[in-house]
Design a protein around this motif. Structure first.
Motif, PDB file in Angstrom:
ATOM      1  N   UNK A  31       2.935  11.140 -22.309  1.00 14.57           N
ATOM      2  CA  UNK A  31       3.718  11.902 -21.343  1.00 14.57           C
ATOM      3  C   UNK A  31       2.901  12.213 -20.091  1.00 14.57           C
ATOM      4  N   UNK A  32       3.537  12.047 -18.938  1.00 19.80           N
ATOM      5  CA  UNK A  32       2.917  12.361 -17.661  1.00 19.80           C
ATOM      6  C   UNK A  32       3.861  13.236 -16.851  1.00 19.80           C
ATOM      7  N   UNK A  33       3.715  14.568 -16.969  1.00 16.11           N
ATOM      8  CA  UNK A  33       4.557  15.439 -16.147  1.00 16.11           C
ATOM      9  C   UNK A  33       4.148  15.304 -14.686  1.00 16.11           C
ATOM     10  N   UNK A  34       5.133  15.176 -13.815  1.00 10.87           N
ATOM     11  CA  UNK A  34       4.829  14.986 -12.396  1.00 10.87           C
ATOM     12  C   UNK A  34       5.870  15.712 -11.551  1.00 10.87           C
ATOM     13  N   UNK A  35       5.391  16.404 -10.534  1.00 13.64           N
ATOM     14  CA  UNK A  35       6.284  17.013  -9.548  1.00 13.64           C
ATOM     15  C   UNK A  35       6.793  15.855  -8.697  1.00 13.64           C
ATOM     16  N   UNK A  36       7.948  15.352  -9.046  1.00 13.95           N
ATOM     17  CA  UNK A  36       8.396  14.099  -8.474  1.00 13.95           C
ATOM     18  C   UNK A  36       8.655  14.198  -6.977  1.00 13.95           C
ATOM     19  N   UNK A  37       9.037  15.369  -6.490  1.00 12.14           N
ATOM     20  CA  UNK A  37       9.237  15.514  -5.045  1.00 12.14           C
ATOM     21  C   UNK A  37       7.915  15.305  -4.314  1.00 12.14           C
ATOM     22  N   UNK A  38       6.832  15.864  -4.850  1.00  7.14           N
ATOM     23  CA  UNK A  38       5.508  15.669  -4.239  1.00  7.14           C
ATOM     24  C   UNK A  38       5.092  14.210  -4.306  1.00  7.14           C
ATOM     25  N   UNK A  39       5.308  13.567  -5.458  1.00  4.35           N
ATOM     26  CA  UNK A  39       4.941  12.159  -5.593  1.00  4.35           C
ATOM     27  C   UNK A  39       5.775  11.287  -4.660  1.00  4.35           C
ATOM     28  N   UNK A  40       7.055  11.624  -4.520  1.00  2.71           N
ATOM     29  CA  UNK A  40       7.925  10.859  -3.623  1.00  2.71           C
ATOM     30  C   UNK A  40       7.438  10.959  -2.174  1.00  2.71           C
ATOM     31  N   UNK A  41       7.053  12.153  -1.771  1.00  3.11           N
ATOM     32  CA  UNK A  41       6.538  12.331  -0.397  1.00  3.11           C
ATOM     33  C   UNK A  41       5.306  11.476  -0.172  1.00  3.11           C
ATOM     34  N   UNK A  42       4.452  11.419  -1.189  1.00  7.57           N
ATOM     35  CA  UNK A  42       3.210  10.658  -1.074  1.00  7.57           C
ATOM     36  C   UNK A  42       3.476   9.184  -0.795  1.00  7.57           C
ATOM     37  N   UNK A  43       4.546   8.638  -1.377  1.00  8.52           N
ATOM     38  CA  UNK A  43       4.830   7.211  -1.196  1.00  8.52           C
ATOM     39  C   UNK A  43       5.920   6.946  -0.161  1.00  8.52           C
ATOM     40  N   UNK A  44       6.415   8.001   0.488  1.00  9.68           N
ATOM     41  CA  UNK A  44       7.419   7.836   1.536  1.00  9.68           C
ATOM     42  C   UNK A  44       8.836   7.673   1.024  1.00  9.68           C
ATOM     43  N   UNK A  45       9.125   8.142  -0.179  1.00 13.10           N
ATOM     44  CA  UNK A  45      10.475   8.062  -0.732  1.00 13.10           C
ATOM     45  C   UNK A  45      11.224   9.358  -0.448  1.00 13.10           C
ATOM     46  N   UNK A  46      12.542   9.299  -0.482  1.00 12.19           N
ATOM     47  CA  UNK A  46      13.403  10.454  -0.217  1.00 12.19           C
ATOM     48  C   UNK A  46      14.413  10.577  -1.351  1.00 12.19           C
ATOM     49  N   UNK A  47      14.641  11.807  -1.863  1.00 13.35           N
ATOM     50  CA  UNK A  47      15.640  11.981  -2.926  1.00 13.35           C
ATOM     51  C   UNK A  47      17.054  11.896  -2.341  1.00 13.35           C
ATOM     52  N   UNK A  48      17.553  10.675  -2.146  1.00 10.18           N
ATOM     53  CA  UNK A  48      18.794  10.464  -1.406  1.00 10.18           C
ATOM     54  C   UNK A  48      20.018  11.099  -2.061  1.00 10.18           C
ATOM     55  N   UNK A  49      20.046  11.209  -3.386  1.00  6.31           N
ATOM     56  CA  UNK A  49      21.204  11.822  -4.033  1.00  6.31           C
ATOM     57  C   UNK A  49      21.315  13.300  -3.675  1.00  6.31           C
ATOM     58  N   UNK A  50      20.209  13.911  -3.246  1.00  3.57           N
ATOM     59  CA  UNK A  50      20.235  15.313  -2.846  1.00  3.57           C
ATOM     60  C   UNK A  50      20.651  15.487  -1.385  1.00  3.57           C
ATOM     61  N   UNK A  51      20.369  14.492  -0.562  1.00  5.07           N
ATOM     62  CA  UNK A  51      20.672  14.657   0.864  1.00  5.07           C
ATOM     63  C   UNK A  51      21.910  13.887   1.317  1.00  5.07           C
TER      64      UNK A  51
END
Length: 193
Positions: A31-51
């Protein structure tokens, strides 16, 4: 036995759905718990289903279809905005140190996505863990520690460096599989290993 790295965030309903099926995989899970919003920012991804409201509406229907297929209840937590997702992830890190990580993950996912239990405070977390038979005081008491928050941040950075751009993500023999609907591909990779 082949191992699978499972990157997840409790705030991800798709992570919950994937977790509900992990017992069907013939593999050792890490298991690797990850704050996915932080990880997404790091790689330039956006949580599109939220916006994007249109994609968000679709995702809601898609989640229900997948939950029905898996035979697991799924409901959006009514207090989702008040939940400190990092606290829940840090609780897993604290549990790793006590040998209870799998139990903590198994307690938090259904509390969040199946039962909608209160998760806004540290005391709420203690109640959920205790109800699941997890009574090690180190788990909940360390969930708000700076040391574990730093460790979570380092884990986020390591996930981003590995190319993790969303949750859930699985790594099998250095091959990445993103999202809960890739389980058949994961099974194929496990058979090939």
């Amino acid at each position: 036995m082949t191992s699978i790295d499972f990157y997840f965030d409790f705030r991800s309903p798709y992570s919950y759905l994937a977790h509900s099926q992990l017992g069907t995989l013939d593999a050792e899970l890490s298991d690797h718990p990850v704050d996915i919003v932080a990880a997404m920012k790091q790689v330039g991804n956006t949580p599109t289903a939220l916006i994007c409201p249109t994609k968000g509406k679709y995702a809601g229907a898609d989640l229900q279809r997948r939950a029905k297929r898996y035979g697991v209840p799924l409901s959006r937590h009514k207090d989702i905005k008040s939940i400190d997702g990092r606290r829940l992830l840090r609780a897993v890190l604290a549990a790793e140190d006590c040998g209870l990580a799998k139990e903590v993950v198994a307690a938090i996912f259904p509390a969040f996505w199946r039962h909608g239990l209160p998760l806004s405070t540290a005391r709420d977390l203690v109640r959920i863990l205790e109800a699941s038979g997890i009574r090690d005081p180190q788990v909940a008491s360390r969930a708000d520690s700076t040391e574990l928050d730093d460790r979570l941040t380092q884990g986020n950075e390591a996930a981003g460096a590995r190319g993790i751009f969303g949750a859930p993500t699985f790594i099998v023999n250095d091959e990445m599989f993103f999202d809960n609907d890739r389980l058949e591909f994961i099974r194929e990779a496990l058979r090939a290993a």
